[in-house]
Design an enzyme around this catalytic site. Sequence first.
Site, PDB file in Angstrom:
ATOM      1  N   PHE A 175     -31.691   6.780  -1.179  1.00 58.02           N
ATOM      2  CA  PHE A 175     -32.664   5.911  -0.529  1.00 58.02           C
ATOM      3  C   PHE A 175     -32.226   4.458  -0.650  1.00 58.02           C
ATOM      4  O   PHE A 175     -31.419   4.093  -1.507  1.00 58.02           O
ATOM      5  CB  PHE A 175     -34.063   6.095  -1.132  1.00 58.02           C
ATOM      6  N   CYS A 176     -32.782   3.625   0.245  1.00 59.53           N
ATOM      7  CA  CYS A 176     -32.530   2.184   0.222  1.00 59.53           C
ATOM      8  C   CYS A 176     -33.745   1.504   0.839  1.00 59.53           C
ATOM      9  O   CYS A 176     -34.746   2.150   1.132  1.00 59.53           O
ATOM     10  CB  CYS A 176     -31.239   1.836   0.959  1.00 59.53           C
ATOM     11  N   THR A 177     -33.669   0.211   1.066  1.00 65.79           N
ATOM     12  CA  THR A 177     -34.842  -0.545   1.488  1.00 65.79           C
ATOM     13  C   THR A 177     -35.391  -0.074   2.835  1.00 65.79           C
ATOM     14  O   THR A 177     -36.565   0.265   2.960  1.00 65.79           O
ATOM     15  CB  THR A 177     -34.524  -2.044   1.569  1.00 65.79           C
TER      16      THR A 177
END
Length: 302
Positions: A175-177
């Site tokens: 996951f990331c922003t």
Amino acid sequence: MYTVAALYHFTRFEDPAALQGPLLDLCKSQGISGTLLLAKEGINGTIAGSRAGIDAVIAHIQTLPGCADFEWKESTASVPPFHRMKVRLKREIVTMGQPDVDPIANGTGHYVDPADWNELISAPDVAVIDTRNDYEVAIGTFDGAIDPLTKSFGEFPAWWEENKHRFHNKRIAMFCTGGIRCEKSTNFLMGQGVEDVYHLKGGILKYLEEVPQEQSKWDGECFVFDARVSVGHELKEGPHILCYACRRPILPEDRNRPEFEEGVACHQCAHETTEEDKGRFRERQKQIALAKKRGTHHIGGL
């Protein structure tokens, strides 16, 4: 209130430079501020402004090659998140430095909707990896997520090479922003022979928008690259402020630490810069203060 639109889309732009001028002119005419990046692989960025202005820019982007169905995420801000508008040409819209990584040609991992994310990351055979930079992870991440402690996205491939033995027979959830890094990181892992790779669709921002706090596995705040600094559940503005010396997030109470000097240093960076650096920062801070007194904005600010 200002409307904030975070967007990215991988597509083929044969001549990104030809798109730059008209896009910048439109943003300026609509009073939009922020940053958009253009590269041969697509578009990425965050912009803010009036509802009508954002709608006009989104409509324009939808006319660009391959962008008719691109998705974006919206939130609001009580103060202007940006003070200038920039449209920049780049080699990559998110820099990984891996020429063989191509989400357009080679695909990505399995998208997981926010509503299904908790179940996936709770499975015992799943390893959850946060692909963001260390200072972002420091203020918030998912329960049990692995922090690679990378200072830039370009360090991720080396980290994986050194740590891949830890994930034998594991499914990988990343996951990331907003989701853009995972387009590349999942493609990279697939190229390394990892078969079961997943990523959070819409990133942390979409999760915080859609998943009720009482059901959430998110702990802390999510760093954002604008004047809000951080957001929490329902994308409400968080408590963090920015150290203008190192651009890392700090809490208001960190201003009371002995290392803190406005625009010059915080407890995270005070020992990383020289006295010469601090002298330059003090001069910059003086100019920012003078500009503020005049009612103008200094380019050294956010």
